[in-house]
Design a protein around this motif. Structure first.
Motif, PDB file in Angstrom:
ATOM      1  N   UNK A  38      57.864 -13.697  48.162  1.00  0.00           N
ATOM      2  CA  UNK A  38      57.666 -13.467  49.595  1.00  0.00           C
ATOM      3  C   UNK A  38      56.722 -12.299  49.876  1.00  0.00           C
ATOM      4  N   UNK A  39      56.921 -11.107  49.286  1.00  0.00           N
ATOM      5  CA  UNK A  39      55.995 -10.013  49.614  1.00  0.00           C
ATOM      6  C   UNK A  39      54.529 -10.340  49.274  1.00  0.00           C
ATOM      7  N   UNK A  40      54.296 -11.003  48.147  1.00  0.00           N
ATOM      8  CA  UNK A  40      52.926 -11.331  47.754  1.00  0.00           C
ATOM      9  C   UNK A  40      52.300 -12.334  48.726  1.00  0.00           C
ATOM     10  N   UNK A  41      53.041 -13.374  49.071  1.00  0.00           N
ATOM     11  CA  UNK A  41      52.517 -14.379  49.997  1.00  0.00           C
ATOM     12  C   UNK A  41      52.370 -13.801  51.403  1.00  0.00           C
ATOM     13  N   UNK A  42      53.302 -12.977  51.821  1.00  0.00           N
ATOM     14  CA  UNK A  42      53.200 -12.357  53.147  1.00  0.00           C
ATOM     15  C   UNK A  42      51.959 -11.479  53.233  1.00  0.00           C
ATOM     16  N   UNK A 109      60.046 -12.432  55.125  1.00  0.00           N
ATOM     17  CA  UNK A 109      59.314 -11.169  55.034  1.00  0.00           C
ATOM     18  C   UNK A 109      59.944 -10.123  55.952  1.00  0.00           C
ATOM     19  N   UNK A 110      60.264 -10.521  57.188  1.00  0.00           N
ATOM     20  CA  UNK A 110      60.866  -9.571  58.135  1.00  0.00           C
ATOM     21  C   UNK A 110      62.245  -9.101  57.669  1.00  0.00           C
ATOM     22  N   UNK A 111      62.980  -9.969  56.985  1.00  0.00           N
ATOM     23  CA  UNK A 111      64.331  -9.643  56.523  1.00  0.00           C
ATOM     24  C   UNK A 111      64.351  -9.101  55.090  1.00  0.00           C
ATOM     25  N   UNK A 112      63.176  -8.857  54.540  1.00  0.00           N
ATOM     26  CA  UNK A 112      63.026  -8.279  53.190  1.00  0.00           C
ATOM     27  C   UNK A 112      63.698  -9.127  52.119  1.00  0.00           C
TER      28      UNK A 112
END
Length: 148
Positions: A38-42, A109-112
């Motif tokens: 998720x962090x990489x794609x976000x 992403x918003x919810x980590x």
């Protein structure tokens, strides 16, 4: 009263991808999901810039700040796998493209949340669900030929 759900499409540059056809391919040829970072794609999709009221940059491949319905995104089902296509242009090595799940990616992403499940299509499967926006389905002209 609600009617049938309209077809789902993902638009990217000159291409459109049928999400319904992708889901049918996955159902006909079941496969395991893969973890999507998720962090990489976000970061790649520029999600960090979406909520900036004075953006100084824009993402080249991600959604614009008006393309994400944030209220809807926060209600999406994060257990439903995303769909990643594999794009190969002019014989280049295939590259991944998220064609279904942008709202789920935004919520995660918003919810980590570090990872989401994703189905990955092969290049051949991607070609089966991909149409040329300019040429129409099957790569034929969407504009009928004129009579001479």
């Amino acid at each position: 009263m609600t009617g049938p759900r309209p077809p789902q499409w993902f638009h990217f540059g000159p291409w459109v991808f049928s999400i319904d056809a992708a889901q049918a391919l996955i159902a006909a040829s079941p496969r395991a999901t893969r973890p999507l970072d998720v962090p990489a794609w976000a970061a790649a999709y520029g999600l960090a810039h979406l909520d900036n009221p004075s953006p100084s940059t824009t993402s080249l491949i991600g959604p614009t700040n008006t393309a994400i319905n944030r209220t809807y995104a926060m209600t999406t089902d994060l257990t439903q796998p995303l769909i990643v296509a594999q794009i190969s242009v002019n014989g280049a090595p295939p590259g991944p493209l998220l064609i279904d799940g942008t709202h789920r990616l935004y919520r995660a992403w918003r919810e980590h949340i570090p990872r989401l499940p994703a189905y990955v299509l092969t290049v051949e499967e991607t070609r089966q669900v991909q149409d040329d926006l300019l040429l129409g389905p099957g790569g034929t002209s969407a504009i009928p030929p004129s009579d001479p």
